[in-house]
Each structure stands twice: as C-alpha cells, then as structure tokens.
Design an enzyme around this catalytic site. Structure first.
Site, PDB file in Angstrom:
ATOM      1  N   TYR A  68      44.484 -71.115  -1.654  1.00 40.89           N
ATOM      2  CA  TYR A  68      44.626 -70.065  -2.678  1.00 40.89           C
ATOM      3  C   TYR A  68      45.103 -68.774  -2.036  1.00 40.89           C
ATOM      4  CZ  TYR A  68      40.488 -67.702  -0.933  1.00 40.89           C
ATOM      5  OH  TYR A  68      39.598 -67.019  -0.128  1.00 40.89           O
ATOM      6  N   ILE A  98      32.298 -68.255  -7.526  1.00 40.84           N
ATOM      7  CA  ILE A  98      32.184 -67.327  -8.656  1.00 40.84           C
ATOM      8  C   ILE A  98      32.486 -68.112  -9.924  1.00 40.84           C
ATOM      9  CG2 ILE A  98      32.766 -65.283  -7.301  1.00 40.84           C
ATOM     10  CD1 ILE A  98      35.613 -65.466  -8.401  1.00 40.84           C
TER      11      ILE A  98
END
Length: 581
Positions: A68, A98
């Site tokens: 990412y 998260i």
C-alpha cells in the site's frame, strides 16, 4: 500498513465503531460522500483494477498480504509498505487494523487494486498520531492484494490434464519424478525445474517435501498435469524460504508428473497380443530375437530397434541385459507382443545412462518376440502328410533327392521357395550341400511326404546369417519329398549293382588295340548303365561324371587308358591301406 495505533509501531488498538461491513464499490472512481459535502460516513472504495479470475475474495478472519501507499488529501505521503520493502501480513476483520482498512479489504481478489478513502472516525479519529497524522485526518490508501488464506484452508488441487491411460497413481512411500513451475499467489515466479534441465526427484510422504506438496501429489498419474495451491502453514510458514518465498506466502505449483515407482515394485507385464497355439515359452538360457520400442513413463521415446531395422538379439536370463528385461522376457511366446514396465532399481538405477535415460527413470518396453531358441535345440520335425501306402524305403545319408520347400522366419516373413523356380531343389543328403538342420529334417522321408521343420540357427546360418537371412534366425521350412535315389559311397562316381566284369579292360577295349580312348570308355560306361548293370552318381551331369572318371583313370593324361592304368576304386583303397601299414 497502519495497524490500530501508530503507523510504524503497534499501539493500543482504537475501539471498533462497528463490525457490520459496508463496502462501497465505485465503478466511476468516486466515493460516496454525505449530502451537501458533509463528512463521509463510511469507507469509499474505488476498484480500479479487477483481475479477470477471482477464485476467492477476502473474508473476515482471512490472513492477507498486501502492499500500500498512504497519503493525505493533498497527496502528501505519510506511509508506504514499498518504502520498507515489506508486505503487510495480517489477519483482517479482527481489530488488528484500523476499522477503515479492515472494511476496505473485504471482498478483495488477489492482484486487485483499490483506492480507499477512510474518514477520520474510521482511521485515527480526533487524536491522530503525534508527529505523523494530524487529528481528524481523512486518509487515502492505494492497495494491491497479493495473497489471501485462512487457517481452515486445505491444499487445493485442480487437474489440468489427465491422460486416458493411468497405469498407477501416486501413493505414500512412492518415488516420483516431476517438473514444476512455482509461483506466489499473485503470479510471481520463485522457482521451476525446467530451468535446471531436470526433473525434481523425491519420495512422497517421507518428509522430504513440504507437507502441502506431499498431499497435492497423491493420486497423480504419470503424464498428468495439476495446479496445486498450498497455504503457508503447509508450506514455509512464518519464516518463508530465503529471498524468494516471503513469510506467510501461499504457493502455487503447476506440476507435470513424469513417472512414479516404489522401491518394492517388481517388473509389470501386460500381454498386448498372444498368438494362438503357443507351445513353447522362453526360459533362462534361450537366445531371443525381438523388436522393441523403449519409452519413459510420460511417453518420451528413448530407443527403438525398429529405427535400426534390426532385431535386438540376446540370451535371456544370463545377465546380458538389464535385470528387469531379463525377467520380463521369460515366459514369452514366439510372436507375442507384451509391455514390460521396469522400475529403475531393475533398470539403470539412480544414475540413468547416456543423455536419454535420466536417473531413477521407470522404463516401458513394448516388445514383439520374433523368435527364440536354445543352443541345445535339435531340429523340430512335424509330419504334415505321409503317404498311407508304398513307402518301403525312406531317404537317408548319401541319397540323391529332389524336394520342394518354402522357407520363412518364425514371424511369417517369407525368405525362399523352390516353387519360384522351374524344378525342385536337388541335393545329396550328408554331402554338406544344404544347411545341417535341413539335411537332418529331410532324412527318413517317404516320397510324397510333407513335413514342417523348425531349424535353430546353430543348425542353419548361425550368428552371421546369410543373404536374406538375419543372424541367429530360427528358420521354418515346409518340405515335400518329390523323388529319391540311392546315392553312391563317398568318393565313388559309378558303382556296379553286382560284381564288375572279371575281364574289365578287355570288355572296355572295344576295338582290341590295347588302349581305351575317351570315346570307348564313355560308350562302355553308358552301356553298363543302360543295361542296368551299374549306375552313375545321381544328380550330376552324366557326361561330366564320365569325363571325370576317364581323367581319374588316364593317369599319365595322354588321352587313353591302358591295362596298367585301369584300377577300380576298391583296389586303389586297398593299396592305400597297404602302403599306410
């Protein structure tokens, strides 16, 4: 990727806002915002690259590996797995990420690329991360999924090609030889056997392979192609392997099984064609001529006697050939076709031979037995027809005979025939004018009798063969005796039926001049034959025989015979014995 806490350190996980997954798939590349530009309520997902094949999607509890880039709204980068050159490897949907990332990864396919917009309340909220992410920051992630698996996964096997004939399937403790291409789940290649120019050879179920490969190869047939997907806990697990297989990586193998055997295997025999009337089977000590095609278990041809247009000739059971073939040829019939499967420990073992038979290779021979014999074999005689009457005398050594014959190999290949000529074959038995086996087979026959003779090569043309006859060939004759005449003793050209005239020279000297020229000699001998008093050697030109007789008697070669020169052969033999004594 940011864990729940600091992007670069594991901090206390923020409370999950909710477990319900609300994924939004945007075909136009835009996330769903609240009305009138209000703050986002949920993660916005843009699927900007979706692979054509998606065998599975990420679900809650799956273990994933992904890369990412993380940026703010203005494009400023705050974190990247690429910069660390380390994939994120983590379980999704259990609060380790998260909440926005947990939700954004759900439903993803391997090699899919997504752009995620994570609102503050699904990221790091009003607190942020000191010095890195300000409070109430909206986060932008560019994600590519490279791997997904679950602890409940098993080895996945897809059969790509299965041959129509499967002689055996892989079992535990078998030894296999196979080719493979190994990739990660995203298609990244890490190894292949083809580049090394040889198969991968190993035992199954003995701990020499990763567990998943041990399982994935079970049940394979030689020549079969499979795709085997192995979860990391059945592969290299948390440690990975070197620099090519990262930790927690699923592995994909495209496998082609070349062959399989077990150290306990024996020679396998399959009869393909068995001729009728098999009266004899090969045993150890026999000499055999056979054709063969030799191939590996995957069908690769490594040798053929047909390509050399010559049979393979050898003794059976004497150690002249590989042990498996020695065993496989015994019990065969002439004309039989059989398939002989030889495990490597009865062939060329771990080392193989040459550049065509690799180490530990199973060999398959398709054999056609042309003929075999034993050095102790006699002529085999089978009477086809014998006249019921009028057979007072049979052929014997010294007889002059006329006979017809057909000669062939045992596989039916025609060699010679007297019927191709105007007259029968002629021979004097025991005069070394025909092969020994035929000479023997023609003795004891009645005129008109027909026989089948099987002549082994040591009584025929031997190891070298003859024109049109292969070396070490067994010959098959069908013979018919047409006529028979008593022969003459060895060395004789003419014999009287009774005692010769007492005044032989006087009777021979027709003009009584004390000399017998060739004309008188010929006239006298012909008169003896015509009157039935004697006979010439059969099967020879009478004129030539008489000329030879005259030359034998004309000892000074002056063209005439005198009384001193004329001697019977019996008298000559007696004088020779007297001289030796």
């Amino acid at each position: 990727m940011f864990l729940a806490g600091s992007p670069s350190h594991t901090l206390r996980r923020l409370p999950m806002l909710r477990l319900l997954l609300l994924l939004q798939t945007l075909e136009r590349g835009l996330g769903r915002a609240s009305p009138a530009g209000a703050p986002l309520e949920d993660v916005v997902i843009e699927r900007y690259h979706i692979p054509r094949a998606c065998p599975r999607e990420v679900q809650m509890g799956d273990f994933v590996r992904y890369h990412y880039n993380g940026t703010f709204e203005d494009g400023k980068k705050f974190d990247s797995s690429y910069d660390r050159n380390t994939l994120v490897a983590i379980v999704v949907g259990v609060g380790r990420l998260i909440t926005g990332m947990d939700r954004g990864l759900m439903g993803m396919c391997v090699n899919e690329r997504r752009r995620l917009i994570v609102p503050p309340h699904l990221g790091y909220g009003s607190i942020g991360v000191a010095g890195l992410i300000p409070p109430d920051a909206t986060l932008y992630f560019d994600v590519v999924l490279l791997d997904v698996w679950n602890k409940a996964d098993t080895v996945q096997v897809t059969i790509l090609l299965r041959p129509p004939h499967c002689p055996r399937m892989v079992q535990n403790s078998d030894f296999v030889r196979y080719h493979y291409n190994g990739t990660l789940l995203d298609g990244t290649a890490f190894d292949n056997s083809y580049s090394r120019g040889g198969t991968y050879d190993t035992y199954i179920g003995s701990g020499w392979l990763i567990k998943g490969m041990d399982q994935g190869l079970l049940g394979m047939c030689p020549g079969e192609k499979r795709k085997i997907i192995i979860p990391p806990f059945l592969a290299y697990g948390e440690k990975g392997y070197g620099t090519v297989i990262p930790p927690q990586a699923s592995l994909v193998f495209n496998v082609l099984l070349i062959d399989v055997h077990n150290p306990k295997d024996t020679v396998q025999l399959e009869t393909l064609e068995l001729p009728q009337g098999c009266v004899r089977r090969a045993v150890a000590g026999d000499f055999m001529r056979y054709h063969y095609n030799g191939s590996l278990m995957d069908g690769t041809l490594f040798d053929s006697s047909y390509s050399r247009n010559h049979t393979y000739n050898t003794y059976v059971g004497q150690g002249y050939i590989i042990p498996g073939m020695d065993q496989g040829l015994q019990g065969a019939c002439i004309g039989e076709r059989r398939r002989i499967t030889v495990p490597p420990h009865l062939a060329y073992g771990e080392n193989g031979t040459g550049d065509k038979i690799p180490g530990s290779a199973v060999l398959i021979f398709d054999v056609h037995v042309i003929d075999f014999h034993n050095p102790a074999d006699p002529v085999e005689i089978r009477t086809l027809f014998r006249p019921p009457e009028g057979c007072n005398e049979t052929s014997k050594t010294g007889d002059f005979i006329r006979y017809h014959y057909n000669c062939s190999l045992l596989d039916g290949t025609r060699l010679f025939s007297s019927y191709d000529y105007e007259a029968p074959q002629e021979a004097t038995l025991g005069n070394n004018k025909v092969i020994e086996g035929l000479d023997r087979g023609l003795q004891g026959m009645c005129v008109g009798e027909r026989r089948q003779l099987t002549v082994p090569p040591h009584l025929a043309h031997g190891e070298s063969g003859a024109r049109g006859v292969p070396g070490s060939a067994v010959l098959l004759f069908e013979v018919e005796l047409v006529s028979r005449e008593d022969g003459l003793p060895t060395g004789y050209l003419f014999v009287w039926h009774q005692d010769p005239p007492t005044s032989l020279f006087e009777d021979m000297d027709l003009n009584k001049d004390g000399e017998v020229p060739a004309e008188e000699f010929s006239s006298f001998i012909r008169a003896q034959v015509n009157e039935g008093k004697g006979r010439l050697m059969p099967g020879q030109d009478p004129d030539k025989t008489i000329r030879d007789m005259f030359q034998n008697q004309d000892r000074n070669q002056d063209g005439k015979i005198t009384a001193e020169e004329l001697k019977l052969k019996s008298d000559e033999d007696q004088e020779r014995i007297h001289e030796e004594l």
